[in-house]
Design a protein around this motif. Structure first.
Motif, PDB file in Angstrom:
ATOM      1  N   SER A   1       0.829  -1.203   0.000  1.00  0.00           N
ATOM      2  CA  SER A   1       0.000   0.000   0.000  1.00  0.00           C
ATOM      3  C   SER A   1       0.860   1.248   0.000  1.00  0.00           C
ATOM      4  O   SER A   1       1.879   1.322   0.697  1.00  0.00           O
ATOM      5  N   THR A   2       0.419   2.236  -0.730  1.00  0.00           N
ATOM      6  CA  THR A   2       1.067   3.540  -0.700  1.00  0.00           C
ATOM      7  C   THR A   2       0.625   4.288   0.554  1.00  0.00           C
ATOM      8  O   THR A   2      -0.313   3.868   1.250  1.00  0.00           O
ATOM      9  N   ILE A   3       1.278   5.403   0.829  1.00  0.00           N
ATOM     10  CA  ILE A   3       0.841   6.240   1.956  1.00  0.00           C
ATOM     11  C   ILE A   3      -0.586   6.707   1.736  1.00  0.00           C
ATOM     12  O   ILE A   3      -1.383   6.780   2.682  1.00  0.00           O
ATOM     13  N   THR A   4      -0.950   6.990   0.476  1.00  0.00           N
ATOM     14  CA  THR A   4      -2.313   7.429   0.180  1.00  0.00           C
ATOM     15  C   THR A   4      -3.310   6.323   0.502  1.00  0.00           C
ATOM     16  O   THR A   4      -4.374   6.569   1.082  1.00  0.00           O
ATOM     17  N   GLN A   5      -2.988   5.076   0.131  1.00  0.00           N
ATOM     18  CA  GLN A   5      -3.874   3.959   0.453  1.00  0.00           C
ATOM     19  C   GLN A   5      -3.972   3.737   1.958  1.00  0.00           C
ATOM     20  O   GLN A   5      -5.045   3.442   2.486  1.00  0.00           O
ATOM     21  N   GLN A   6      -2.849   3.862   2.655  1.00  0.00           N
ATOM     22  CA  GLN A   6      -2.878   3.719   4.107  1.00  0.00           C
ATOM     23  C   GLN A   6      -3.734   4.808   4.742  1.00  0.00           C
ATOM     24  O   GLN A   6      -4.453   4.564   5.718  1.00  0.00           O
ATOM     25  N   THR A   7      -3.668   6.016   4.182  1.00  0.00           N
ATOM     26  CA  THR A   7      -4.500   7.111   4.682  1.00  0.00           C
ATOM     27  C   THR A   7      -5.970   6.815   4.427  1.00  0.00           C
ATOM     28  O   THR A   7      -6.825   7.080   5.289  1.00  0.00           O
ATOM     29  N   ALA A   8      -6.264   6.254   3.260  1.00  0.00           N
ATOM     30  CA  ALA A   8      -7.647   5.874   2.958  1.00  0.00           C
ATOM     31  C   ALA A   8      -8.152   4.854   3.969  1.00  0.00           C
ATOM     32  O   ALA A   8      -9.306   4.904   4.417  1.00  0.00           O
ATOM     33  N   LYS A   9      -7.289   3.924   4.356  1.00  0.00           N
ATOM     34  CA  LYS A   9      -7.670   2.930   5.349  1.00  0.00           C
ATOM     35  C   LYS A   9      -7.871   3.581   6.714  1.00  0.00           C
ATOM     36  O   LYS A   9      -8.809   3.233   7.449  1.00  0.00           O
ATOM     37  N   LEU A  10      -7.012   4.523   7.072  1.00  0.00           N
ATOM     38  CA  LEU A  10      -7.171   5.236   8.347  1.00  0.00           C
ATOM     39  C   LEU A  10      -8.483   6.003   8.385  1.00  0.00           C
ATOM     40  O   LEU A  10      -9.091   6.165   9.451  1.00  0.00           O
ATOM     41  N   LEU A  11      -8.919   6.482   7.222  1.00  0.00           N
ATOM     42  CA  LEU A  11     -10.186   7.206   7.137  1.00  0.00           C
ATOM     43  C   LEU A  11     -11.365   6.250   7.015  1.00  0.00           C
ATOM     44  O   LEU A  11     -12.512   6.692   6.958  1.00  0.00           O
ATOM     45  N   CYS A  12     -11.079   4.953   6.981  1.00  0.00           N
ATOM     46  CA  CYS A  12     -12.113   3.929   6.817  1.00  0.00           C
ATOM     47  C   CYS A  12     -12.966   4.219   5.595  1.00  0.00           C
ATOM     48  O   CYS A  12     -14.186   4.056   5.603  1.00  0.00           O
ATOM     49  N   LEU A  13     -12.305   4.673   4.552  1.00  0.00           N
ATOM     50  CA  LEU A  13     -12.951   5.005   3.270  1.00  0.00           C
ATOM     51  C   LEU A  13     -14.112   5.981   3.456  1.00  0.00           C
ATOM     52  O   LEU A  13     -15.118   5.935   2.738  1.00  0.00           O
ATOM     53  N   GLY A  14     -13.954   6.858   4.431  1.00  0.00           N
ATOM     54  CA  GLY A  14     -14.957   7.893   4.662  1.00  0.00           C
ATOM     55  C   GLY A  14     -16.146   7.458   5.493  1.00  0.00           C
ATOM     56  O   GLY A  14     -17.054   8.258   5.732  1.00  0.00           O
ATOM     57  N   ASN A  15     -16.173   6.215   5.970  1.00  0.00           N
ATOM     58  CA  ASN A  15     -17.293   5.724   6.777  1.00  0.00           C
ATOM     59  C   ASN A  15     -17.015   5.977   8.251  1.00  0.00           C
ATOM     60  O   ASN A  15     -16.095   5.391   8.816  1.00  0.00           O
ATOM     61  N   GLU A  16     -17.788   6.835   8.889  1.00  0.00           N
ATOM     62  CA  GLU A  16     -17.609   7.140  10.295  1.00  0.00           C
ATOM     63  C   GLU A  16     -18.348   6.129  11.164  1.00  0.00           C
ATOM     64  O   GLU A  16     -19.327   5.514  10.739  1.00  0.00           O
ATOM     65  N   TYR A  17     -17.861   5.972  12.396  1.00  0.00           N
ATOM     66  CA  TYR A  17     -18.448   5.001  13.319  1.00  0.00           C
ATOM     67  C   TYR A  17     -19.830   5.463  13.763  1.00  0.00           C
ATOM     68  O   TYR A  17     -20.022   6.596  14.188  1.00  0.00           O
ATOM     69  N   ASP A  18     -20.793   4.567  13.660  1.00  0.00           N
ATOM     70  CA  ASP A  18     -22.154   4.830  14.116  1.00  0.00           C
ATOM     71  C   ASP A  18     -22.565   3.665  15.014  1.00  0.00           C
ATOM     72  O   ASP A  18     -22.666   2.519  14.562  1.00  0.00           O
ATOM     73  N   ALA A  19     -22.779   3.961  16.282  1.00  0.00           N
ATOM     74  CA  ALA A  19     -23.079   2.908  17.256  1.00  0.00           C
ATOM     75  C   ALA A  19     -24.347   2.132  16.900  1.00  0.00           C
ATOM     76  O   ALA A  19     -24.489   0.965  17.264  1.00  0.00           O
ATOM     77  N   SER A  20     -25.278   2.759  16.176  1.00  0.00           N
ATOM     78  CA  SER A  20     -26.521   2.071  15.828  1.00  0.00           C
ATOM     79  C   SER A  20     -26.324   1.069  14.703  1.00  0.00           C
ATOM     80  O   SER A  20     -27.179   0.203  14.479  1.00  0.00           O
ATOM     81  N   GLU A  21     -25.224   1.163  13.974  1.00  0.00           N
ATOM     82  CA  GLU A  21     -24.992   0.277  12.837  1.00  0.00           C
ATOM     83  C   GLU A  21     -24.007  -0.835  13.137  1.00  0.00           C
ATOM     84  O   GLU A  21     -23.913  -1.797  12.375  1.00  0.00           O
ATOM     85  N   TRP A  22     -23.270  -0.709  14.228  1.00  0.00           N
ATOM     86  CA  TRP A  22     -22.231  -1.697  14.527  1.00  0.00           C
ATOM     87  C   TRP A  22     -22.462  -2.293  15.905  1.00  0.00           C
ATOM     88  O   TRP A  22     -22.929  -1.613  16.822  1.00  0.00           O
ATOM     89  N   GLU A  23     -22.095  -3.565  16.049  1.00  0.00           N
ATOM     90  CA  GLU A  23     -22.212  -4.217  17.343  1.00  0.00           C
ATOM     91  C   GLU A  23     -21.301  -3.569  18.373  1.00  0.00           C
ATOM     92  O   GLU A  23     -21.650  -3.426  19.534  1.00  0.00           O
ATOM     93  N   SER A  24     -20.114  -3.182  17.926  1.00  0.00           N
ATOM     94  CA  SER A  24     -19.150  -2.557  18.816  1.00  0.00           C
ATOM     95  C   SER A  24     -18.158  -1.767  17.973  1.00  0.00           C
ATOM     96  O   SER A  24     -18.106  -1.913  16.740  1.00  0.00           O
ATOM     97  N   GLU A  25     -17.393  -0.946  18.653  1.00  0.00           N
ATOM     98  CA  GLU A  25     -16.377  -0.178  17.941  1.00  0.00           C
ATOM     99  C   GLU A  25     -15.279  -1.081  17.397  1.00  0.00           C
ATOM    100  O   GLU A  25     -14.705  -0.815  16.346  1.00  0.00           O
ATOM    101  N   SER A  26     -14.991  -2.173  18.105  1.00  0.00           N
ATOM    102  CA  SER A  26     -13.972  -3.101  17.627  1.00  0.00           C
ATOM    103  C   SER A  26     -14.399  -3.756  16.318  1.00  0.00           C
ATOM    104  O   SER A  26     -13.580  -4.023  15.442  1.00  0.00           O
TER     105      SER A  26
END
Length: 737
Positions: free
Chosen positions: A187-212
């Motif tokens: 992965s390039t630094i840009t791809q790693q950054t995309a992964k850190l951003l979770c491809l723009g998907n923010e955490y929503d407690a109502s959609e996920w069982e847990s943050e992990s």
């Protein structure tokens, strides 16, 4: 008549040029032939001349392959065109969803808590540390170069994805026996950054069982995920500059020790801004990116330094450092700052996190600074005392544990050790979390109740065989630890010898409900049992509660709420959001009663069961405690300056072997307080020494009273009936003399 042509030459013009030689004629002929050949070739080309087709089987094969070749070319070119259009559309759709760079710099799920001791020095961090957003052009040039040399040497030349890097990573993974996408990702630094951003998907407690679960999805390495990652990376390259992408990466990357981003990591490990990093320090931070937890210098400094040396080699190979600069950096590897290296007060810091007000916590993503009561000198003394006694007097195979709390008389906690293993955090804290039977360490609250009701330390109680009928349980006969009886004895002697039967008698005289109220008001939060055995310490309490309760005795009888927070400030604000949380509260017993109790507890140390806690240069007071079957051993006491409590026992309630409160706990307390008071001028305890009762002298007829004796008030004979004495005092208090 004229002749018509006969004898005349041909009617042609005269030759203008002389006749050429034969050699010239040959050259002209050759030139003409070449020109003709060229014209013929061009003509053939224009006509699309083809070589004659082969006949037979070879010709058939040639025609079949030619057909399929043309077909494949047509299909491939069309598919490639469609794929390019689809890719462009996906990149375009992603492009319009990308927010401004400033909104992407802080991606932590939690805020941070930075703790300062009473000397205003950082000693602990909790939550997700973030040193503040910094741009790539604001950090040390060495850090940028180290990151690029380590993570993506072609960062400035690709458009978000490096096919060469992916191919190389797949080849390495296959060679090492892994799957093509397992291990090296290319992965390039840009791809790693995309992964850190979770491809723009923010955490929503109502959609996920847990943050992990959300984080696990963000880190997925499937082929489909890689494709999405590549599209997002290309869109980022189109939207942002290389400097913007590197800025996001340097702010979001986890670098161990709870630090997110280069600025937080630089402050966490080196106590300096990221702009001031030297090559060796920059290389260490860049080296953490591959395995931030295991390579963190706070976990394994040597391993982190070895990884940094590899990064320095890469920087030298790629021309970011000269050979001389690289050699100097390798010869002087980065080390932790003094604050990061000390790693002290882990139990204390964990306790602080538990006492934070509910509206200020790491989940709120607020960054807060907490000024605490921790005294680093006293904390070091507590850890050293624990280690010293266990190394000298406890066998290595023993699983016995111990805990220490030291505080001032107003409840300000100066040190806390929650177990034998020091310098740790996130583990069971026996000082604050363990609820254990207090044993005889509870008895001061029994005598405090009696003194508050008017009893004198010199009042007597009879130590004798004693039984009580308890409704629903039958007869109960308490025993002394020594299994013998001492007869009539003062309350002073009963406490200093830790006699059980006198304590039960005094408790029953005063009233169990009043004893329970005094203990609770002094800070014992757990329910105090309403049985006669309450006087023997069958109720449970934490070491922190017990130490705070004794602090109330030292400060003159007022309750104490142990506290560790002096102030709490949102990072960047000047005014504290929260002030001191705890301290002295309402009065529990009269000051005179408290001063008399201090006198009695001083006798425990100077003459009684707490003799091993005696200090060489100053007065000390305290009480030993041993619970049923020796499962718990306590010593809690104080000087004029500090209160300290020591508990010892097994986590599984296994009985201690040959250990009582007057043994190892008293010795730990002694070692601790000698260290704590080093260099502190001795001060007397705040106690009142009561006048002992004067004995009356029976007069004979031949003896006339002296004038001075006639002026004295007659002394009442000492009453050996404690119940009658107590009832009489109460009646006199109610109705007067």
């Amino acid at each position: 008549m004229s002749k018509t042509g006969r004898g005349r030459g041909k009617l042609v013009a005269d030759r203008r040029y002389p006749k050429s030689s034969s050699k010239s004629t040959e050259k002209s002929a050759a030139k003409g032939a070449r020109a003709k050949s060229s014209r013929t070739a061009r003509k053939s080309s224009r006509r699309g001349a083809r070589r004659p087709a082969k006949r037979g089987l070879a010709g058939l094969i040639q025609r079949v392959f030619g057909f399929f070749g043309r077909l494949i070319w047509i299909v491939t070119s069309r598919v490639a065109l469609v794929a390019a259009l689809v890719l462009g559309a996906l990149v375009g759709l992603t492009y319009v969803t990308l927010p401004p760079v400033d909104q992407l710099l802080d991606g932590r799920a939690q805020g941070s808590v930075t703790m300062f001791d009473r000397e205003d020095r950082v000693f602990a961090w909790r939550g997700d540390q973030f040193g503040g957003a910094v741009r790539a052009d604001q950090v040390s040039e060495h850090l940028k170069n180290a990151v690029i040399a380590t993570e993506d040497r072609r960062f400035y030349w690709h458009m978000g994805v490096s096919p060469r890097g992916v191919a190389s990573a797949i080849r390495i993974n296959l060679r090492e026996g892994r799957g093509p996408l397992q291990g090296h990702g290319g992965s390039t630094i840009t791809q790693q950054t995309a992964k850190l951003l979770c491809l723009g998907n923010e955490y929503d407690a109502s959609e996920w069982e847990s943050e992990s679960a959300y984080i696990s999805d963000c880190r997925e390495t499937s082929l489909v995920r890689k494709a999405k990652e590549a599209i997002y990376a290309i869109a980022m390259e189109a939207k942002y500059s290389k400097n913007d992408i590197l800025s996001i990466y340097l702010n979001r990357a986890y670098m161990g020790g709870g630090a997110y981003g280069a600025e937080a990591a630089s402050q966490r490990y080196f106590s300096k801004p990221a702009a001031a990093l030297r090559p060796a320090e920059a290389a260490m931070l860049a080296g953490l990116l591959t395995a931030p937890t295991t390579l963190a210098p706070t976990n394994d400094l040597e391993r982190s330094q070895n990884r940094a040396a590899t990064v320095l080699n890469l920087m030298e190979d790629q021309g970011y450092l000269t050979a001389e600069e690289a050699d100097r950096a390798r010869a002087n590897p980065a080390t932790l700052s003094e604050e990061a290296e000390q790693n002290r007060g882990g139990y204390f810091a964990d306790w602080i996190m538990e006492t934070l007000p509910p509206f200020v916590n790491v989940d709120s993503r607020q960054d807060v600074d907490v000024r605490t009561t921790l005294d680093p000198r006293i904390q070091n003394a507590a850890e050293a005392a624990m280690k010293s006694v266990f190394e000298a007097k406890v066998r290595d195979s023993s699983k016995a544990q111990a805990a220490i709390v030291v505080m001032s008389a107003d409840g300000a906690v100066r040190a806390m050790v929650g177990g034998r293993k020091t310098g740790v955090s996130g583990v069971f804290n026996r000082a604050a979390q363990a609820q254990r039977q207090t044993g005889s360490a509870f008895k001061p609250f029994v005598y405090a109740t009696a003194l508050e009701l008017g009893r004198s330390p010199y009042d007597t109680v009879v130590d004798e065989p004693f039984c009580m009928n308890i409704p629903g349980s039958g007869q109960w006969c308490p025993k002394n630890y020594s299994r013998n009886f001492s007869g009539p004895m003062t309350l002073i002697d009963a406490l200093k010898q830790s006699r059980n039967i006198p304590a039960v008698k005094v408790s029953e005289e005063a009233g169990r409900d009043l004893v329970a109220k005094v203990a609770t008001d002094f800070g014992i939060k757990s329910d105090v049992v309403d049985t006669p055995s309450v006087a023997l310490g069958v109720s449970e309490a934490s070491l922190l509660e017990m130490t705070g309760a004794y602090a109330g005795i030292l400060n003159g009888g007022s309750s104490v709420a142990p506290y560790g927070i002096e102030s709490l400030t949102i990072k960047g604000d000047d005014e504290p959001l929260v002030g001191r949380r705890g301290g002295m509260g309402e009065r529990v017993i009269r000051e005179q009663a408290a001063r008399e109790l201090v006198f009695m507890l001083e006798k425990v140390v100077s003459e009684g069961t707490g003799a091993r806690a005696r200090l060489p240069d100053r007065q000390a007071a305290g009480k030993t405690g041993t619970s049923n079957e020796q499962r718990d051993a306590w010593f809690v006491g104080f000087t004029a300056d500090y209160v300290a409590g020591v508990w010892m026992g097994y986590d599984d309630n296994t009985p201690l072997t040959g250990v009582t409160g007057g043994g190892l706990p008293a010795e730990i307390w002694h070692d601790l307080m000698v260290r704590v008071h080093d260099g502190i001028e001795p001060k007397p305890l705040p106690m009142s020494v009561p006048e002992p009762p004067q004995r009356t002298v029976q007069q004979t007829p031949q003896q006339a009273p002296q004038p001075q004796q006639q002026q004295r008030q007659p002394q009442q004979p000492q009453n050996n009936d404690p119940v009658g004495d107590f009832v009489g005092r109460v009646l006199r208090d109610i109705f007067g003399n």
